[in-house]
Design a protein around this motif. Structure first.
Motif, PDB file in Angstrom:
ATOM      1  N   GLN A 180       1.245   4.185  -2.934  1.00  0.00           N
ATOM      2  CA  GLN A 180       0.967   5.597  -2.648  1.00  0.00           C
ATOM      3  C   GLN A 180       2.170   6.484  -2.963  1.00  0.00           C
ATOM      4  O   GLN A 180       2.024   7.559  -3.531  1.00  0.00           O
ATOM      5  CB  GLN A 180       0.540   5.757  -1.188  1.00  0.00           C
ATOM      6  N   TRP A 191      -8.329   1.566   0.669  1.00  0.00           N
ATOM      7  CA  TRP A 191      -7.809   0.208   0.600  1.00  0.00           C
ATOM      8  C   TRP A 191      -7.445  -0.255   2.004  1.00  0.00           C
ATOM      9  O   TRP A 191      -6.414   0.118   2.547  1.00  0.00           O
ATOM     10  CB  TRP A 191      -6.576   0.189  -0.307  1.00  0.00           C
ATOM     11  N   LYS A 223       0.825  -1.215   0.000  1.00  0.00           N
ATOM     12  CA  LYS A 223       0.000   0.000   0.000  1.00  0.00           C
ATOM     13  C   LYS A 223       0.858   1.264   0.000  1.00  0.00           C
ATOM     14  O   LYS A 223       0.641   2.177  -0.800  1.00  0.00           O
ATOM     15  CB  LYS A 223      -0.937  -0.006   1.201  1.00  0.00           C
ATOM     16  N   THR A 248      -6.635   4.883  -2.902  1.00  0.00           N
ATOM     17  CA  THR A 248      -5.868   3.937  -2.075  1.00  0.00           C
ATOM     18  C   THR A 248      -6.142   4.121  -0.589  1.00  0.00           C
ATOM     19  O   THR A 248      -5.904   3.202   0.200  1.00  0.00           O
ATOM     20  CB  THR A 248      -4.349   4.083  -2.310  1.00  0.00           C
TER      21      THR A 248
END
Length: 400
Positions: free
Chosen positions: A286, A389, A282, A386
């Motif tokens: 990003q 997420w 993640k 994101t």
């Protein structure tokens, strides 16, 4: 027990070569764009559409191809895809009007729809869960190299004639097709294929799209779309932007893209695993989206050759690191449905590759800076996505 990557080196080299060649075709057209614009008196919008039509064909064919990969086997679909790709490049090299070029790009899109899910599913079949991230990293490096180095190779070969890059691509595609026939073996038995096919034969494209909305897949698929959109919008206008604003020659443009692609692939192959260990998927995604957005804006204010080279190196690197993180996650989440997930991955990639070049070409005609600014906005939107997420939920879903 599955063999290790080292024990399957020859098979992996063939598979990586196949996916490299398929994505090479997307980029080959880019360095000759300014020349085609001049010769055929085409607008930036038309050139954007010429790139986008490839993705339209890929989009329409990807779900079917993903299903055929599970039904008829990985090897057959890969070989058919490579043959179609060779034919498409040959047609483009011989084409003398825009309609013929469109036909060529449609065939190329269909071929990419066959090759991408076929190779992705094949790699997933022959690797263990432990080694799959490493294999997917190699696969992603091959995709990135083909997509990004295509313009570089096209620019250098174009020195010998504007149509030579396409004859070259056709030749290596046919060579890859022949080598795949003799070297690759179907990784699944007929019984395994029949079982997978029986589980999915009642499902259609609409159902597949609905399944892709599953939270387990959807956020990753949306980021796949953003990645494809941003890179294709950036790359589609790069040669036009460089030629019109800086007066760069095809050779200059080829040098920038070639150096950038080599830099990106080296970092990807040797550093990707370590970056995932340190940051996690993640945070790495990003970071790449933030970097891409900032550098897309920076592209509108720089001017010197070295500055353009530096910015291009890092913006391509950001995209290069995004793809394997997403592909690995999707492959782990897929289980036995590698064909479905690879097909949907290709579908969302195609959506980005349709909208990106089309918007890039339209905006280029308005103002040469707008495509880059628009790409930056899209990446910021992707960054916002994101945030939704939830990694913990995904891990729990995978564990079930």
């Amino acid at each position: 027990m599955k063999k290790t990557i080292k024990e399957q080196k020859a098979v992996l080299i063939i598979l990586l070569s196949n996916i490299f060649i398929a994505f090479l075709g997307i980029g080959l057209i880019i360095p000759v764009m300014p020349s085609f614009m001049d010769i055929m008196h085409l607008s930036g919008k038309t050139m954007g559409y010429l790139v986008a039509v490839f993705a339209v064909a890929q989009l329409l064919m990807s779900p079917l191809a993903g299903r055929w990969v599970d039904r008829y086997g990985r090897k057959k679909i890969i070989i058919i895809g490579l043959f179609l790709f060779g034919v498409s490049e040959l047609i483009f090299g011989l084409g003398t009007n825009v309609s013929v070029l469109y036909i060529s790009r449609i065939l190329a899109g269909i071929s990419a729809a066959f090759v991408m899910p076929g190779v992705t599913a094949y790699v997933a079949d022959i690797t263990s869960v432990q080694e799959r991230p490493k294999a997917m990293g190699y696969l992603s490096a091959a995709i990135s190299t083909g997509f990004i180095i295509g313009p570089g190779i096209g620019g250098f070969i174009a020195e010998y004639g504007i149509r030579m890059p396409f004859f070259f691509a056709a030749a290596i595609a046919f060579l890859a097709c022949i080598s795949s026939i003799f070297i690759l073996k179907e990784p699944l038995t007929k019984e395994q294929l029949a079982e997978i096919s029986a589980n999915t034969k009642q499902i259609n494209f609409i159902h597949d799209l609905k399944r892709s909305l599953n939270p387990l897949y959807f956020i990753a698929f949306i980021i796949v779309f953003v990645l494809a959109f941003g890179l294709s919008a950036y790359e589609t206008v790069f040669s036009l932007f460089s030629a019109h604003k800086f007066g760069f020659t095809p050779k200059d443009i080829a040098a920038i893209i070639t150096i950038s692609s080599i830099f990106g692939v080296v970092v990807q192959v040797f550093m990707f695993g370590k970056m995932i260990d340190i940051l996690g998927e993640k945070k790495l995604i990003q970071l790449c989206l933030i970097t891409g957005a900032i550098l897309a804006v920076a592209s509108t204010v720089i001017s010197s050759f070295l500055t353009v080279l530096a910015v291009t190196c890092f913006i391509f690197l950001a995209f290069d690191l995004l793809r394997p993180a997403l592909t690995t996650f999707l492959s782990k989440a897929a289980g036995k449905e590698q064909g479905f997930v690879a097909g949907m991955n290709s579908t969302y990639t195609s959506l980005g590759n349709i909208v990106g070049p089309a918007m890039g070409g339209i905006l280029f005609d308005v103002n040469i800076h707008y495509p880059y600014l628009f790409a930056a906005v899209i990446m910021v939107i992707g960054l916002g996505i994101t945030v939704m997420w939830q990694e913990k939920q995904l891990v729990e879903s995978l564990a079930e």
